[in-house]
Motif scaffolding. Structure first.
Motif, mmCIF file in Angstrom:
data_model
loop_
_atom_site.group_PDB
_atom_site.id
_atom_site.type_symbol
_atom_site.label_atom_id
_atom_site.label_comp_id
_atom_site.label_asym_id
_atom_site.label_seq_id
_atom_site.Cartn_x
_atom_site.Cartn_y
_atom_site.Cartn_z
ATOM 1 N N GLU A 131 0.839 -1.207 0.000
ATOM 2 C CA GLU A 131 0.000 0.000 0.000
ATOM 3 C C GLU A 131 0.873 1.257 0.000
ATOM 4 O O GLU A 131 1.907 1.313 0.663
ATOM 5 N N GLU A 132 0.437 2.281 -0.741
ATOM 6 C CA GLU A 132 1.172 3.541 -0.768
ATOM 7 C C GLU A 132 0.904 4.322 0.515
ATOM 8 O O GLU A 132 -0.247 4.525 0.902
ATOM 9 N N VAL A 133 1.971 4.749 1.170
ATOM 10 C CA VAL A 133 1.867 5.521 2.410
ATOM 11 C C VAL A 133 2.830 6.701 2.342
ATOM 12 O O VAL A 133 3.846 6.652 1.651
ATOM 13 N N THR A 134 2.477 7.763 3.058
ATOM 14 C CA THR A 134 3.385 8.897 3.215
ATOM 15 C C THR A 134 3.852 8.904 4.665
ATOM 16 O O THR A 134 3.030 8.894 5.585
ATOM 17 N N VAL A 135 5.163 8.899 4.848
ATOM 18 C CA VAL A 135 5.755 8.807 6.188
ATOM 19 C C VAL A 135 6.531 10.084 6.488
ATOM 20 O O VAL A 135 7.335 10.540 5.665
ATOM 21 N N ARG A 136 6.264 10.642 7.672
ATOM 22 C CA ARG A 136 7.018 11.812 8.145
ATOM 23 C C ARG A 136 7.558 11.515 9.538
ATOM 24 O O ARG A 136 6.808 11.116 10.425
ATOM 25 N N ILE A 137 8.864 11.685 9.692
ATOM 26 C CA ILE A 137 9.493 11.594 11.008
ATOM 27 C C ILE A 137 10.075 12.966 11.308
ATOM 28 O O ILE A 137 10.900 13.477 10.544
ATOM 29 N N VAL A 145 13.208 14.591 9.496
ATOM 30 C CA VAL A 145 14.183 13.531 9.254
ATOM 31 C C VAL A 145 13.779 12.689 8.048
ATOM 32 O O VAL A 145 14.608 12.296 7.237
ATOM 33 N N VAL A 146 12.488 12.398 7.937
ATOM 34 C CA VAL A 146 11.950 11.634 6.805
ATOM 35 C C VAL A 146 10.662 12.307 6.352
ATOM 36 O O VAL A 146 9.827 12.673 7.180
ATOM 37 N N ASP A 147 10.506 12.481 5.058
ATOM 38 C CA ASP A 147 9.263 12.959 4.463
ATOM 39 C C ASP A 147 9.183 12.283 3.103
ATOM 40 O O ASP A 147 9.745 12.768 2.118
ATOM 41 N N GLU A 148 8.517 11.146 3.056
ATOM 42 C CA GLU A 148 8.603 10.283 1.882
ATOM 43 C C GLU A 148 7.300 9.539 1.613
ATOM 44 O O GLU A 148 6.667 9.036 2.538
ATOM 45 N N THR A 149 6.924 9.483 0.364
ATOM 46 C CA THR A 149 5.821 8.624 -0.052
ATOM 47 C C THR A 149 6.423 7.360 -0.625
ATOM 48 O O THR A 149 7.281 7.416 -1.514
ATOM 49 N N THR A 169 8.262 12.583 16.573
ATOM 50 C CA THR A 169 7.000 11.920 16.236
ATOM 51 C C THR A 169 7.110 11.276 14.858
ATOM 52 O O THR A 169 7.868 11.727 13.989
ATOM 53 N N LEU A 170 6.322 10.235 14.674
ATOM 54 C CA LEU A 170 6.234 9.532 13.409
ATOM 55 C C LEU A 170 4.785 9.590 12.946
ATOM 56 O O LEU A 170 3.885 9.234 13.695
ATOM 57 N N GLU A 171 4.569 10.080 11.731
ATOM 58 C CA GLU A 171 3.221 10.208 11.188
ATOM 59 C C GLU A 171 3.127 9.452 9.872
ATOM 60 O O GLU A 171 4.042 9.515 9.043
ATOM 61 N N VAL A 172 2.029 8.724 9.683
ATOM 62 C CA VAL A 172 1.789 8.003 8.430
ATOM 63 C C VAL A 172 0.415 8.386 7.912
ATOM 64 O O VAL A 172 -0.551 8.466 8.678
#
Length: 200
Positions: A131-137, A145-149, A169-172
């Motif tokens: 599944e396609e997800v967008t992740v932000r750390i 630190v991370v901003d990636e689909t 924080t980690l957001e998806v």
């Protein structure tokens, strides 16, 4: 943007291998010892089963987590804070991981999850595979630190190498639903995050 750093030469050390997803913090990984599984040949004997003989610990983590093979895999492979613990039922080895990076694998979910502390590359299975997800750390000081689909692996997880000693924080986000959990790569932090529930 995923944080990537050059590979670091790695050695091997004996350790006890965790089978399956570890549900609690069993304490620090065993220190290097001279008992068993202390050379590349020992690791290669285990890794040959999955076509990864001759590679280092960081590469093994990346390849096994993203593997499309059905779980369980024909070995045990547990990601600890600083070592990758491998086993085949007869021998056990520990492959050190980069000193300046921490691997974390997250399995966002909507309805079904499992408890996990140290990520098992061989047995852990999340709800949302492919599944396609967008992740932000984001660190507490605001550093992104991370901003990636990206796309979750066949095991329902997606993994990242991030700096050590990070708190934030980690957001998806997935298909209009989002979830956020606290995140850390400090001593004693989990390498497996299965508590991030997606809600509209």
């Amino acid at each position: 943007m995923r944080i990537l750093r050059p590979l670091v030469p790695l050695g091997l050390a004996a350790a006890t291998v965790l089978a399956g997803c570890s549900t609690t913090d069993p304490g620090p990984a065993p220190a290097a010892s001279s008992t068993q599984g202390t050379d590349q040949a020992s690791a290669d004997a285990i890794l040959e089963q999955v076509g990864l003989a001759g590679v280092d610990g960081r590469t093994v983590v990346d390849e096994l987590d993203a593997s499309s093979q059905a779980r369980p895999l024909p070995l045990t492979a547990s990601v600890r804070e600083d070592v990758l613990l491998l086993g085949d039922g007869q021998q056990e080895v520990a492959m050190p991981l980069p000193e300046d990076e921490f691997y974390v694998s997250v399995a966002p979910f909507r309805e079904q999850t499992h408890q996990c502390f140290y990520h098992s590359l061989a047995t852990c299975q999340g709800e949302l595979a492919g599944e396609e997800v967008t992740v932000r750390i984001v660190a507490d000081d605001g550093t992104v630190v991370v901003d990636e689909t990206t796309t979750t692996y066949a095991n329902g997880f997606v993994g990242f190498w991030v700096p050590r000693d990070l708190v934030g924080t980690l957001e998806v986000e997935h298909d209009g639903a989002t979830g956020t959990v606290p995140f850390a790569t400090t001593e004693g932090s989990p390498t497996c995050i299965t508590t991030l529930q997606l809600e509209a």
